[in-house]
Each structure stands twice: as C-alpha cells, then as structure tokens.
Design an enzyme around this catalytic site. Structure first.
Site, mmCIF file in Angstrom:
data_model
loop_
_atom_site.group_PDB
_atom_site.id
_atom_site.type_symbol
_atom_site.label_atom_id
_atom_site.label_comp_id
_atom_site.label_asym_id
_atom_site.label_seq_id
_atom_site.Cartn_x
_atom_site.Cartn_y
_atom_site.Cartn_z
ATOM 1 N N LYS A 1 0.746 -1.144 -0.064
ATOM 2 C CA LYS A 1 -0.017 -0.020 0.115
ATOM 3 C C LYS A 1 0.926 1.366 0.104
ATOM 4 O O LYS A 1 1.156 1.810 1.030
ATOM 5 C CB LYS A 1 -1.063 0.144 1.190
ATOM 6 C CG LYS A 1 -2.032 0.737 1.044
ATOM 7 C CD LYS A 1 -3.296 0.529 2.007
ATOM 8 C CE LYS A 1 -4.107 1.609 2.316
ATOM 9 N NZ LYS A 1 -4.919 2.196 1.131
HETATM 10 N N1 PMP Z 1 -7.919 -1.970 -3.128
HETATM 11 C C1 PMP Z 1 -7.358 -0.644 -3.216
HETATM 12 C C2 PMP Z 1 -6.291 -0.339 -4.464
HETATM 13 C C3 PMP Z 1 -7.201 0.066 -2.131
HETATM 14 O O1 PMP Z 1 -6.715 1.274 -2.054
HETATM 15 C C4 PMP Z 1 -8.313 -0.197 -0.717
HETATM 16 C C5 PMP Z 1 -8.321 0.685 0.238
HETATM 17 N N2 PMP Z 1 -7.338 0.774 1.298
HETATM 18 C C6 PMP Z 1 -8.782 -1.265 -0.859
HETATM 19 C C7 PMP Z 1 -8.789 -2.214 -2.041
HETATM 20 C C8 PMP Z 1 -9.458 -1.948 -0.006
HETATM 21 O O2 PMP Z 1 -8.715 -2.355 1.206
HETATM 22 P P1 PMP Z 1 -9.344 -2.061 2.742
HETATM 23 O O3 PMP Z 1 -10.619 -2.891 2.836
HETATM 24 O O4 PMP Z 1 -8.176 -2.626 3.610
HETATM 25 O O5 PMP Z 1 -9.570 -0.782 2.974
#
Ligand code: PMP
Length: 309
Positions: free
Chosen positions: A158
């Site tokens: 991330k």
């Molecule tokens: N995919 C991407 C590219 C994201 O940026 C996010 C947001 N963090 C998600 C999926 C969803 O992840 P999460 O449920 O952990 O927020």
C-alpha cells in the site's frame, strides 16, 4: 467535526496542528510517492459513548508488511504504531465517525532508491460516506488502463505511488461520465476498483477475485468473506472473474475502508440486475455497519475502543 486548521496530527513524534507539519520538498516521499500508508476508520457509538476503531491490528500488520516489502529502514513496533493512532485520536477528543491516515514516509534529501531516513505522520481526516447516501449505487466502466501487477509495482504494497494507476483509471471514468472504474489485471481478469475490492453475486453465490488477481489484500474484503460465510450462510467463492460476468451478474458491490460498501448498478452502460441495491448487498451492508459501529457483541473483538470508560 473540527475545522482542518484546529485539527491535530501526529507528526515525527509530536502532536501539532496540521498547518505546522512540514515535509522536505526534495524528500523521496514528496517527489516519488515513496511512502506506505493505511486508511483506517473509527465509528462513534452513541449508546456506549465510545469510538471504535475497526480492525486496528490488521491495519498495523499490513503497514508493517508494506514497510518490509519497500525495504524501508525503521524499527517501529506494532505496539508503538497502534498506540500512536490511539494517542492522536484522543488528543483530538473526537466523538464522531472519523477516518485516519497513517503514513510512513521517506524523508530527507534522497533518491527513489533511498531506504532511510523514514518518519511517520498520523492524520485523522474528515470523511463521511464516500458517495452521497441518497445515491442507490454507482455507474462504473471497465478501465482501459490495466491494473498494476506483482511483476512490476505490486498492488499488495500500500504505497503512495501505486495510486497513480488508480488516478489514471478514475480520471478516465469521470471524464466519460461514470462514477468510478473497475480494473482488469494483466491476465485480462477482473481485479479491483481504484481504492476498493469487488464482489459480484451470481445465482446466490458471492464471488470475489483471489488475492493473486492484482489486488490489495483488503481488510474489508476479508471481513465480508468471513461474515457472509458465518452469519449469512452464503456460498463465497474466491476465483477469477471474466469481464463479461460483470455484464450478467445479479449484483455487484465495491468494498473498502473508505468506500465501505457501494452497490454498482451499471457497468459499461449495461444495468446490473435491476439496477438497484440487491438483496445480498443489502444483507451484507446491514451486517457490516452493525459490526463496525459496535452493535454486535460477537464481533466486538474486531474493535478497539479509543476512550477509557
Ligand atoms: N484496493 C485498493 C487499491 C485500495 O486502495 C483499498 C483501500 N485501502 C482497498 C482495495 C480496500 O482495502 P481495505 O478494505 O483494507 O480498506
């Protein structure tokens, strides 16, 4: 909600108004997006007079994994990262729903290949629902941009720079009159949204791409898989999804910490099912909000209370 000038952030070990936090313009973070981050949410529960952070430890684990994959040199412990999130929320005395951005960044005057010095900020940011509540669902296109892959820039990390791929897709979608976009991966299979994962419903089955489909290992996705199996007794399948399955799905929704759960009512100008919020989506959504807001005793283990009572 505090106005942004009075809002306090955690910045390099101090708590200060956001306007006082300064980052070197020549840092690899500001020049190349060399940072890793988490987006968390905390929900206010009126009955308990408590603010609950959803799955804090899972976010901290993923942050540590991103740090490792980026080979950033720093020694933050999970406890310190968790405690700092609590400290900055408490300092702001929030008694409402909030989102929190926790970012480890490459500071100093370095290049894109630097591994230190690193530092951290944690900023609670104003955020209600991402899409207006009166909107039944959103219209998406399939992106002409391919999702980044583990062969080049891993979507599992991330990191800030990854979001430039999201940006290309989202801007194209909006230019063409859609609300958002759905990416295909380098295999031509459905991957994810620009900041969310995707589920489709076909013949009562809940289907989502596997973690190897060029997606972020989403905490909301994992939550939905769990609760759909355990509480809604749905058949949940992790498998590749073809583009055309988006056109014939009964229901589609996107999920993520920020977007929460958002029905997709059209893809490439074809209606999804009845172009409405479907029954499965409604059941998942209701359960999800009960859990995150602290109305389910069974799932309080996923919540971290901010204030001592
Ligand atoms: N995919 C991407 C590219 C994201 O940026 C996010 C947001 N963090 C998600 C999926 C969803 O992840 P999460 O449920 O952990 O927020």
């Amino acid at each position: 909600m505090k106005n942004s000038a009075e809002r306090l952030i955690w910045f390099k070990g101090d708590i200060m108004p956001v306007s006082e936090a300064k980052i070197n313009v020549l840092s690899p973070s500001s020049q190349f997006g060399a940072n890793v981050f988490e987006g968390l949410r905390a929900y206010w529960n009126d009955e308990d007079e408590q603010l609950y952070i959803f799955k804090l430890s899972d976010h901290i684990n993923r942050l540590l994994q991103s740090i490792k994959m980026m080979r950033f040199e720093c020694n933050y412990s999970a406890d310190f990262l968790r405690q700092s999130v609590l400290d900055i929320i408490r300092a702001n005395k929030f008694k409402e729903d909030i989102a929190v951005r926790q970012t480890i960044f490459l500071d100093g005057f370095g290049s894109w290949a630097s591994t230190d010095p690193t530092d951290m900020f944690i900023a609670p940011i104003e955020k209600g629902r991402q899409y207006p509540v009166e909107k039944v669902g959103i219209e998406c296109c399939v992106s002409s941009w391919e999702r980044i892959s583990d062969k080049s820039m891993s979507p599992k990390i991330k990191m800030g720079a990854n979001y430039m791929n999201s940006r290309m897709g989202q801007m194209e979608a909006v230019r063409n009159g859609y609300d958002s976009t759905i990416f295909l991966n380098d295999q031509g299979k459905v991957s994810e949204g620009p900041g969310s994962c995707i589920f489709i419903v076909r013949a009562g089955q809940l289907i989502t791409p596997p973690v190897t489909a060029s997606i972020l290992e989403s905490i909301t996705r994992a939550t939905i898989i769990d609760i759909a199996r355990n509480d809604l007794k749905l058949n949940v399948v992790e498998r590749d999804i073809d583009r055309t399955e988006l056109y014939i799905a009964d229901e589609i929704f996107l999920c993520g910490t920020a977007v929460e759960i958002v029905p997709v009512i059209g893809v490439d100008r074809l209606p999804v099912g009845e172009a409405n919020k479907g029954l499965v989506t409604q059941r998942v959504e209701q359960l999800y909000f009960n859990i995150v807001r602290g109305y389910s005793n069974e799932y309080k283990i996923w919540l971290t209370p901010v204030y001592e009572r």
